[in-house]
Every structure is written in structure tokens, then in C-alpha cells.
Motif scaffolding. Structure first.
Motif, PDB file in Angstrom:
ATOM      1  N   PHE A  17       0.840  -1.191   0.000  1.00 54.21           N
ATOM      2  CA  PHE A  17       0.000   0.000   0.000  1.00 54.21           C
ATOM      3  C   PHE A  17       0.877   1.244   0.000  1.00 54.21           C
ATOM      4  O   PHE A  17       1.869   1.299   0.730  1.00 54.21           O
ATOM      5  CB  PHE A  17      -0.877   0.062   1.258  1.00 54.21           C
ATOM      6  N   SER A  19       1.438   5.223   1.016  1.00 53.42           N
ATOM      7  CA  SER A  19       0.977   6.160   2.032  1.00 53.42           C
ATOM      8  C   SER A  19       1.900   7.364   2.066  1.00 53.42           C
ATOM      9  O   SER A  19       3.112   7.232   1.849  1.00 53.42           O
ATOM     10  CB  SER A  19       0.970   5.514   3.410  1.00 53.42           C
ATOM     11  N   GLY A  23       0.408   9.289   7.088  1.00 48.40           N
ATOM     12  CA  GLY A  23      -0.362   8.078   7.353  1.00 48.40           C
ATOM     13  C   GLY A  23       0.271   7.179   8.406  1.00 48.40           C
ATOM     14  O   GLY A  23      -0.377   6.280   8.946  1.00 48.40           O
ATOM     15  N   LEU A  27      -1.169   4.004  11.205  1.00 44.12           N
ATOM     16  CA  LEU A  27      -0.620   2.647  11.355  1.00 44.12           C
ATOM     17  C   LEU A  27      -0.346   2.328  12.814  1.00 44.12           C
ATOM     18  O   LEU A  27      -0.754   1.288  13.329  1.00 44.12           O
ATOM     19  CB  LEU A  27       0.712   2.525  10.611  1.00 44.12           C
ATOM     20  N   TRP A  33      -4.342  -0.688   8.811  1.00 49.43           N
ATOM     21  CA  TRP A  33      -4.304   0.255   7.697  1.00 49.43           C
ATOM     22  C   TRP A  33      -5.700   0.350   7.097  1.00 49.43           C
ATOM     23  O   TRP A  33      -6.399  -0.638   6.961  1.00 49.43           O
ATOM     24  CB  TRP A  33      -3.304  -0.183   6.634  1.00 49.43           C
ATOM     25  N   VAL A  45       1.332  -7.048   4.896  1.00 51.76           N
ATOM     26  CA  VAL A  45       1.181  -5.726   4.303  1.00 51.76           C
ATOM     27  C   VAL A  45       2.546  -5.063   4.337  1.00 51.76           C
ATOM     28  O   VAL A  45       3.243  -5.100   5.358  1.00 51.76           O
ATOM     29  CB  VAL A  45       0.168  -4.872   5.105  1.00 51.76           C
ATOM     30  N   MET A  47       4.243  -1.236   3.537  1.00 44.60           N
ATOM     31  CA  MET A  47       3.830   0.157   3.363  1.00 44.60           C
ATOM     32  C   MET A  47       4.919   0.935   2.643  1.00 44.60           C
ATOM     33  O   MET A  47       6.031   1.100   3.162  1.00 44.60           O
ATOM     34  CB  MET A  47       3.543   0.802   4.724  1.00 44.60           C
ATOM     35  N   TYR A  58       7.637  -0.144   6.167  1.00 44.12           N
ATOM     36  CA  TYR A  58       6.922  -0.852   7.234  1.00 44.12           C
ATOM     37  C   TYR A  58       6.378  -2.160   6.707  1.00 44.12           C
ATOM     38  O   TYR A  58       6.047  -2.286   5.521  1.00 44.12           O
ATOM     39  CB  TYR A  58       5.758  -0.007   7.777  1.00 44.12           C
ATOM     40  N   TYR A  80     -11.061  10.671  10.886  1.00 41.83           N
ATOM     41  CA  TYR A  80      -9.981  10.362   9.959  1.00 41.83           C
ATOM     42  C   TYR A  80     -10.143  11.032   8.604  1.00 41.83           C
ATOM     43  O   TYR A  80      -9.257  10.948   7.769  1.00 41.83           O
ATOM     44  CB  TYR A  80      -9.844   8.842   9.776  1.00 41.83           C
ATOM     45  N   GLN A  84      -6.845  10.218   5.794  1.00 47.59           N
ATOM     46  CA  GLN A  84      -6.788   9.119   4.843  1.00 47.59           C
ATOM     47  C   GLN A  84      -7.488   9.545   3.560  1.00 47.59           C
ATOM     48  O   GLN A  84      -8.422  10.330   3.581  1.00 47.59           O
ATOM     49  CB  GLN A  84      -7.486   7.869   5.408  1.00 47.59           C
ATOM     50  N   VAL A  93     -10.764  -1.991   6.516  1.00 49.78           N
ATOM     51  CA  VAL A  93      -9.592  -1.768   7.349  1.00 49.78           C
ATOM     52  C   VAL A  93      -8.848  -3.099   7.463  1.00 49.78           C
ATOM     53  O   VAL A  93      -9.455  -4.132   7.753  1.00 49.78           O
ATOM     54  CB  VAL A  93      -9.990  -1.239   8.751  1.00 49.78           C
ATOM     55  N   LEU A 101       3.639  -5.120  13.582  1.00 53.17           N
ATOM     56  CA  LEU A 101       3.996  -3.959  12.769  1.00 53.17           C
ATOM     57  C   LEU A 101       5.427  -3.554  13.103  1.00 53.17           C
ATOM     58  O   LEU A 101       5.745  -3.266  14.256  1.00 53.17           O
ATOM     59  CB  LEU A 101       3.046  -2.791  13.045  1.00 53.17           C
TER      60      LEU A 101
END
Length: 136
Positions: A17, A19, A23, A27, A33, A45, A47, A58, A80, A84, A93, A101
Motif C-alpha cells: 500500500f 501512504s 499516514g 498505522l 491500515w 502488508v 507500506m 513498514y 480520519y 486518509q 480496514v 507492525l
């Protein structure tokens, strides 16, 4: 954490993803996310942080993917908006496993290919990538 320490099969799916730097607090405060459209079930995931960072920095292991309206977040959904991209109640989500993470000690730097939107790769490629060109 180093990418080489990520556990899982080489063919495990990794969602990448993009960001902005702003952002990152989302996280960290939510261990998740959002608000995204996801059409596959990734195990991880990654980032990609845009701008001056320009790298996948990340990684997290996915616990579940839930509708935004059902997610347990640190703040109300409406708070948010602006943080976002285009929040709407139809998005989802991606919730991470607890304590999974990590900021990568060996981020994947930008070369020529930029993930402007969600992209998928496999864990084997993610572990060994020298640049974003190797995972996109």
C-alpha cells in the motif's frame, strides 16, 4: 526488523500500500491500515511511504480485513477524514496481528516503479528485493 526475518512461505501474498508520511500515525495508533479496497487476502502488508522517504519502510502480518464501520479504531471514523484518502463507509480496514507492525531495518528503496495504488507481490520477492522494481 530485517525482511529476511519475516516468517512464511515464499509464495505468501504481500499487499503493498502507498501512504504519505502523515499516514504513519494511523498505522501505529490502530495497528491497522485503512480505508482501502482489498480484493485479495494477503498474509502481509508492506507500506510504501511516498515523498522524501520513497521506500517500503513498514511491514505487518495481517490478522483480518473488516468493513470500516466494524473496525475498532483509536478515534471515530469521521475524525480520519483528511488523514486518509477519500474515507467512505464502504472501504475496509486491514487489521494487523498484535505486535507484528515493524519498521524495516532494510527498507526497499524506490527505483523506477512506484506503487501509486495497491499492488501485490509474494513474500519471497519482498524478502530479496533490492528496489521497488523487484516487487511491482
Amino acid at each position: 526488523m530485517s525482511r529476511s526475518n519475516l516468517e512464511g512461505l515464499d509464495d505468501a501474498k504481500v499487499a503493498i500500500f502507498p501512504s504519505r508520511e502523515d499516514g504513519i500515525p494511523f498505522l501505529k495508533e490502530n495497528n491497522a491500515w485503512g480505508f482501502v479496497r482489498v480484493n485479495q487476502d494477503p498474509e502481509y502488508v508492506g507500506m510504501y511511504i511516498t515523498g522524501d522517504v520513497g521506500a517500503v519502510t513498514y511491514v505487518a502480518r495481517v490478522k483480518e480485513i473488516v468493513p470500516a464501520t466494524e473496525a475498532t479504531l483509536a478515534r471515530s471514523l469521521e475524525s480520519y477524514i483528511g488523514d486518509q484518502a477519500n474515507f467512505d463507509r464502504d472501504k475496509r480496514v486491514v487489521v494487523f496481528e498484535p505486535d507484528s507492525l515493524f519498521e524495516l531495518s532494510d527498507p526497499i528503496p524506490l527505483a523506477t516503479r512506484v506503487p501509486y495504488g495497491l499492488r501485490y507481490t509474494d513474500l519471497g520477492s519482498f524478502r530479496t528485493a533490492e528496489t521497488t522494481d523487484d516487487i511491482l
